[in-house]
Scaffold this motif. Structure first.
Motif, mmCIF file in Angstrom:
data_model
loop_
_atom_site.group_PDB
_atom_site.id
_atom_site.type_symbol
_atom_site.label_atom_id
_atom_site.label_comp_id
_atom_site.label_asym_id
_atom_site.label_seq_id
_atom_site.Cartn_x
_atom_site.Cartn_y
_atom_site.Cartn_z
ATOM 1 N N ALA A 59 4.027 56.690 65.258
ATOM 2 C CA ALA A 59 3.586 55.523 66.022
ATOM 3 C C ALA A 59 2.727 56.055 67.159
ATOM 4 O O ALA A 59 2.530 57.266 67.298
ATOM 5 C CB ALA A 59 4.777 54.716 66.533
ATOM 6 N N GLU A 60 2.225 55.149 68.003
ATOM 7 C CA GLU A 60 1.343 55.577 69.089
ATOM 8 C C GLU A 60 2.026 56.583 70.000
ATOM 9 O O GLU A 60 1.382 57.499 70.515
ATOM 10 C CB GLU A 60 0.899 54.355 69.895
ATOM 11 N N ARG A 61 3.341 56.439 70.179
ATOM 12 C CA ARG A 61 4.068 57.324 71.091
ATOM 13 C C ARG A 61 5.203 58.070 70.381
ATOM 14 O O ARG A 61 6.198 58.422 71.025
ATOM 15 C CB ARG A 61 4.643 56.508 72.250
ATOM 16 N N SER A 62 5.073 58.314 69.078
ATOM 17 C CA SER A 62 6.110 59.042 68.339
ATOM 18 C C SER A 62 5.456 60.136 67.507
ATOM 19 O O SER A 62 4.598 59.850 66.660
ATOM 20 C CB SER A 62 6.901 58.102 67.432
ATOM 21 N N LEU A 63 5.857 61.373 67.748
ATOM 22 C CA LEU A 63 5.298 62.535 67.058
ATOM 23 C C LEU A 63 6.418 63.284 66.344
ATOM 24 O O LEU A 63 7.387 63.725 66.961
ATOM 25 C CB LEU A 63 4.618 63.472 68.067
ATOM 26 N N LEU A 64 6.290 63.421 65.034
ATOM 27 C CA LEU A 64 7.197 64.231 64.231
ATOM 28 C C LEU A 64 6.506 65.547 63.924
ATOM 29 O O LEU A 64 5.328 65.563 63.536
ATOM 30 C CB LEU A 64 7.544 63.503 62.928
ATOM 31 N N PHE A 65 7.212 66.663 64.087
ATOM 32 C CA PHE A 65 6.586 67.957 63.822
ATOM 33 C C PHE A 65 7.588 68.926 63.236
ATOM 34 O O PHE A 65 8.814 68.783 63.390
ATOM 35 C CB PHE A 65 5.973 68.546 65.100
ATOM 36 N N GLY A 66 7.084 69.915 62.555
ATOM 37 C CA GLY A 66 7.901 70.979 62.003
ATOM 38 C C GLY A 66 7.058 72.209 61.748
ATOM 39 O O GLY A 66 5.845 72.111 61.535
ATOM 40 N N ASP A 67 7.683 73.374 61.797
ATOM 41 C CA ASP A 67 6.918 74.600 61.524
ATOM 42 C C ASP A 67 7.838 75.732 61.123
ATOM 43 O O ASP A 67 9.053 75.699 61.348
ATOM 44 C CB ASP A 67 6.066 74.998 62.732
ATOM 45 N N VAL A 68 7.233 76.727 60.523
ATOM 46 C CA VAL A 68 7.864 78.020 60.247
ATOM 47 C C VAL A 68 6.991 79.066 60.917
ATOM 48 O O VAL A 68 5.769 79.075 60.735
ATOM 49 C CB VAL A 68 7.964 78.292 58.736
ATOM 50 N N GLN B 194 3.973 65.622 75.492
ATOM 51 C CA GLN B 194 4.570 64.781 74.462
ATOM 52 C C GLN B 194 3.750 64.774 73.174
ATOM 53 O O GLN B 194 4.230 64.297 72.146
ATOM 54 C CB GLN B 194 4.728 63.350 74.977
ATOM 55 N N ARG B 195 2.537 65.291 73.212
ATOM 56 C CA ARG B 195 1.718 65.391 72.015
ATOM 57 C C ARG B 195 1.608 66.836 71.540
ATOM 58 O O ARG B 195 0.786 67.152 70.674
ATOM 59 C CB ARG B 195 0.304 64.848 72.289
ATOM 60 N N THR B 196 2.431 67.712 72.091
ATOM 61 C CA THR B 196 2.406 69.123 71.742
ATOM 62 C C THR B 196 3.502 69.414 70.732
ATOM 63 O O THR B 196 4.683 69.203 71.012
ATOM 64 C CB THR B 196 2.608 69.998 72.994
ATOM 65 N N ALA B 197 3.131 69.910 69.570
ATOM 66 C CA ALA B 197 4.091 70.169 68.496
ATOM 67 C C ALA B 197 4.766 71.521 68.703
ATOM 68 O O ALA B 197 4.644 72.446 67.898
ATOM 69 C CB ALA B 197 3.384 70.110 67.146
ATOM 70 N N LEU B 198 5.486 71.617 69.807
ATOM 71 C CA LEU B 198 6.192 72.839 70.176
ATOM 72 C C LEU B 198 7.540 72.483 70.784
ATOM 73 O O LEU B 198 7.717 71.391 71.338
ATOM 74 C CB LEU B 198 5.402 73.639 71.217
ATOM 75 N N SER B 199 8.468 73.440 70.726
ATOM 76 C CA SER B 199 9.702 73.324 71.482
ATOM 77 C C SER B 199 9.408 73.809 72.896
ATOM 78 O O SER B 199 9.395 75.009 73.171
ATOM 79 C CB SER B 199 10.810 74.179 70.849
ATOM 80 N N ILE B 200 9.132 72.868 73.791
ATOM 81 C CA ILE B 200 8.670 73.217 75.128
ATOM 82 C C ILE B 200 9.366 72.354 76.166
ATOM 83 O O ILE B 200 9.605 71.168 75.944
ATOM 84 C CB ILE B 200 7.125 73.054 75.223
ATOM 85 N N GLU B 201 9.714 72.956 77.279
ATOM 86 C CA GLU B 201 10.262 72.256 78.441
ATOM 87 C C GLU B 201 9.307 72.526 79.601
ATOM 88 O O GLU B 201 8.922 73.681 79.842
ATOM 89 C CB GLU B 201 11.653 72.783 78.788
ATOM 90 N N VAL B 202 8.927 71.477 80.315
ATOM 91 C CA VAL B 202 7.943 71.611 81.384
ATOM 92 C C VAL B 202 8.549 71.161 82.705
ATOM 93 O O VAL B 202 9.156 70.081 82.784
ATOM 94 C CB VAL B 202 6.673 70.790 81.090
ATOM 95 N N LEU B 203 8.418 71.976 83.732
ATOM 96 C CA LEU B 203 8.905 71.667 85.073
ATOM 97 C C LEU B 203 7.704 71.600 86.004
ATOM 98 O O LEU B 203 6.978 72.583 86.172
ATOM 99 C CB LEU B 203 9.884 72.748 85.551
#
Length: 797
Positions: free
Chosen positions: A523-532, A56-65
């Motif tokens: 916020a403590e549990r909200s991360l906004l991210f963007g990249d090119v 949840q703190r990783t600024a990536l499009s990631i799905e974890v199983l």
């Protein structure tokens, strides 16, 4: 128009997340109680950015199983990932084909280099045949969407699939054994033993043995595999950690199968295309086409009946790798050497027989199949301070391949084909995340890649009896391969110039890829991210003669991509609600696609070609909630708007009729070549909507826990092949799975039952399927399993 769509998608992401962000900023949550933590959503640690961090703190499009989740939803091979990760389409069995957001690779021939790179503990698996058989005793699976052109080894232009094994635990004697039984005579055994090696070391021995009959009527789509993995871990002093891994996997049985689309009336969709009834239908279709064309299409006596095809699978994969981590004092030195050998002999029953190691002579003579030896070494330095996380490194990769296969489609197509391939890749990379302000960080990364591809010892020979013997293009006289010319059945006759070194080719590709992004703690549990970010996938050579320059091998160009991503990750309500959203735009150039083609020698080949331009626009929403004790609600959905903006393919006019494609066909040029224009068509295997919804409930019962899970994966219609015929557009589906399990206090054992594809949904996946080169409209496809059910038993110690 395209810009306005992207703006609207970004607006949707912000609209979904904005109320949550405002709430998080306005309300300072008190420390979570032990009860809240017990009922909250658990954190998952990932290493996708070459450092340990919360997903949840990783600024990536990631799905974890997680490992337990993989077992609960029945992910035992790569194909199963489609059920749980939106935007991902996987098929093909041993010839695994992974498509993320419409981008992937056909993955059948030796020249294929998947756009979605699969790695095991950080070492890339170059051959798709070596992926199956690795999904056991895993700690987690990380699915990274979009290009990974900065930190990852090579060719990850579409995404990455990271398999992370359960590691040896120091000072612990433990393990588990699990058995699975089910319909189609399923019998599976999986387990692991962890044992200490003194006070500073440990080993872990894991295994998986599976035997299951085929889903298709010809016995194909079975699962007969055996896998074993041995790992060791040593902590040598306070600074050095050494891990080593050795593994072996064998895939046997009849192997992956195909079925006819659409299914003929009165036949089950799971009718194998090499069954008696399907084979005879193919010959009848050929006869009808011959009559309707006035003798222009091939007569049926020149075609082989698919029911005579030999189906088999024999794949051996051996791997050895290590990881050394040395603490230099605030900086960690990591070295990861790896080696893998893959030996493949397998039949892919397309509308002609493509067989690595298949039989061609009356005395049982066989082609040699495919062999791959890959070597890799990654060395990197990484460190972190209060404001800066960074990693720099170098990567080297070498692969030597030999491939020898037969194509059998009757006297009109009966050849033995061989080629040696080589790859040498070097790269240097670096990436850093810098905290410019409290809660605001910038990321920049760059990678230089040099990829040299070589092809040598190209040979194509006709197998008697055969009439597919064109005049030689390099001076050799025509070589009839018919019994009346003295060619015995099963003997070989030259089709192209086989003078040593005549077709030898080599080319070097160089590219700089980069990434620039930001992340902000709202916020403590909200991360906004963007990249090119940008990605690159090297070009190479097909195992076929060039259509335009018949003295050369048919080349294909590198694939490149620029991706734009904007996302947000949130946790609310005392860690009981997770809402993640994302918008993305991908711009591809020279997108590599594989399929049937006719080469400059007039022969059928499975060739990689380039679609000039493609773009993918979309958004993703993922929600997990724990609203009451023991209950979990989950839902995810992904929207895709994907099209080929420029897609031009050249083919001989004699082999392209209006019935074969809905793409535009030009008038033939002076050389009899037409251009097929599929620009504006939708990317294959890219449903407009896909996703999954699920419900889980745990209840205390008799001193233990009873757990129930219900999940439904869905996708709308999508094209399966690049002919874009109406019959090649698979319908949408909903795949429902249920499971029930009980475990006592202490989790010493578990017993459970499951049913998957409850409604027996017909789900065509496209893997390995193509339109027949000789019978217009006759198309085959891989298909997902029908309804399956069974029971699980697990003992832990």
């Amino acid at each position: 128009m395209r810009k306005s769509k992207l703006v609207r998608l970004c607006t949707v992401v912000c609209a979904v997340s904005a109320p949550c962000c405002v709430h998080a900023q306005q309300t300072e949550s008190p420390p979570a109680s032990a009860e809240a933590n017990a009922q909250g959503i658990g954190d998952i640690v990932v290493t996708a950015q070459r450092r340990t961090e919360d997903a949840q703190r990783t600024a990536l499009s990631i799905e974890v199983l997680g490992g337990e989740q993989l077992r609960n939803v029945g992910v035992s091979n790569p194909d199963d990932i489609t059920k749980v990760v939106p935007g991902v389409q996987v098929s093909g069995g041993a010839t695994t084909q992974i498509y993320v957001r419409g981008v992937g690779d056909f993955g059948v021939t030796a020249v294929a280099n998947p756009a979605v790179v699969t790695s095991l503990d950080g070492v890339a698996i170059s051959r798709p045949q070596a992926i199956s058989g690795n999904l056991f005793d895993l700690e987690r699976v990380e699915v990274l969407r979009g290009p990974q052109g900065t930190l990852y080894g090579r060719n990850a232009s579409g995404g990455a699939l990271n398999l992370l094994t359960a590691q040896p635990r120091l000072g612990e004697l433990s393990g588990y054994a699990e058995g699975t039984v089910g319909n189609y005579d399923l019998l599976g055994i999986e387990g692991a033993v962890n044992a200490p090696l003194g006070g500073r070391g440990a080993l872990r021995l894991s295994y998986q043995l599976t035997s299951r009959d085929g889903y298709l009527s010809d016995g194909s789509d079975d699962d007969k595999h055996q896998s074993v993995r041995l790992q060791t871990r040593f902590e040598l002093g306070d600074r050095l950690t050494v891990r080593a891994l050795a593994s072996y996997t064998h895939l046997g049985g009849r192997g992956p199968g195909l079925t006819i689309i659409p299914a003929p009336p009165a036949l089950s969709p799971w009718t194998g295309n090499t069954s008696d009834v399907a084979g005879d239908l193919f010959i009848k279709a050929a006869a009808d086409a011959f009559a309707a064309s006035g003798g222009q299409s091939p007569p049926p006596f020149l075609l082989a009946n698919p029911k005579d095809y030999e189906l088999f699978q024999d794949v051996d994969s051996y791997a050895g790798q290590a990881q050394l981590d040395y603490d230099l004092g605030g900086v960690t030195l990591t070295a990861i050497p790896g080696y893998r050998r893959t030996e493949t002999r397998i039949t892919v029953p397309t509308n002609f027989l493509y067989s690595l190691g298949g039989r061609y002579g009356p005395a049982g003579e066989r082609a040699d199949g495919e062999t791959s030896d890959q070597y890799s070494l990654e060395i990197r330095l990484s460190g972190d301070t209060e404001r800066l996380d960074w990693v720099v490194g170098a990567y080297g990769f070498k692969e030597d391949q030999s491939t020898d296969f037969v194509l059998r489609g009757g006297p009109i197509l009966s050849t033995r084909n061989s080629l040696d391939l080589s790859t040498e890749a070097l790269a240097a990379f670096g990436q850093a995340t810098w905290g410019v302000l409290d809660g605001v960080r910038l990321t920049g990364g760059v990678r230089y890649t040099r990829d040299k591809r070589g092809a040598s010892n190209f040979q194509v020979q006709a197998i008697s009896p055969s009439i597919t013997v064109p005049a030689a293009v390099t001076g050799l006289p025509p070589a009839p391969c018919l019994p009346e010319t003295g060619a015995a059945p099963g003997s070989l006759c030259p089709l192209v110039n086989q003078a040593p070194g005549f077709y030898d080719s080599a080319v070097t590709f160089e590219r700089v890829t980069w990434k620039a992004g930001f992340e902000a703690d709202l916020a403590e549990r909200s991360l906004l991210f963007g990249d090119v970010s940008t990605g690159f996938k090297a070009g190479g050579f097909n195992q076929a003669v060039s259509l335009t320059t018949p003295t050369e091998l048919n080349p294909f160009r590198p694939e490149t991509v620029t991706a734009y991503t904007l996302g947000i990750k949130n946790r609310f309500l005392d860690n009981r609600l997770q809402v993640n959203a994302e918008a993305f735009y991908l711009d591809y150039n020279n997108l590599q696609l594989s399929g049937n083609a006719f080469d400059g020698a007039g022969l059928v080949s499975i060739a990689t070609q380039n679609a000039g331009k493609a773009r993918v626009l979309g958004g993703n929403l993922n929600v997990i909630a724990k609203p009451w004790r023991g209950g979990t609600l989950r839902g995810s959905v992904e929207y895709l708007d994907a099209e080929y903006r420029e897609y031009l393919v050249q083919q001989p006019a004699a082999f392209v009729s209006p019935q074969r494609t809905t793409c535009a066909i030009s008038a033939p040029n002076a050389g009899g070549i037409v251009t097929v224009d599929c620009s504006g068509k939708t990317l294959i295997r890219s449903p407009r909507w896909s996703g999954a919804v699920g419900f889980g409930q745990e209840v205390d019962l008799a001193g233990g826990t009873l757990a129930f899970d219900a999940d439904a994966a869905f996708a709308t219609s999508r094209y399966l092949t690049t002919d874009f015929l109406p019959s090649q557009r698979a319908d949408g589906y909903v795949n429902v799975s249920l499971s029930l399990s009980y475990r006592p206090a202490g989790d010493r054992w578990l017993i459970g039952a499951f049913v998957r594809n409850l409604t027996n949904e017909v789900i065509y996946t496209g893997g390995g399927g193509t339109q027949s080169p000789f019978v217009d409209g006759w198309t085959t496809s891989a298909i997902a399993p029908p309804r399956t059910y069974g029971a699980r038993f697990r003992v832990s110690f």
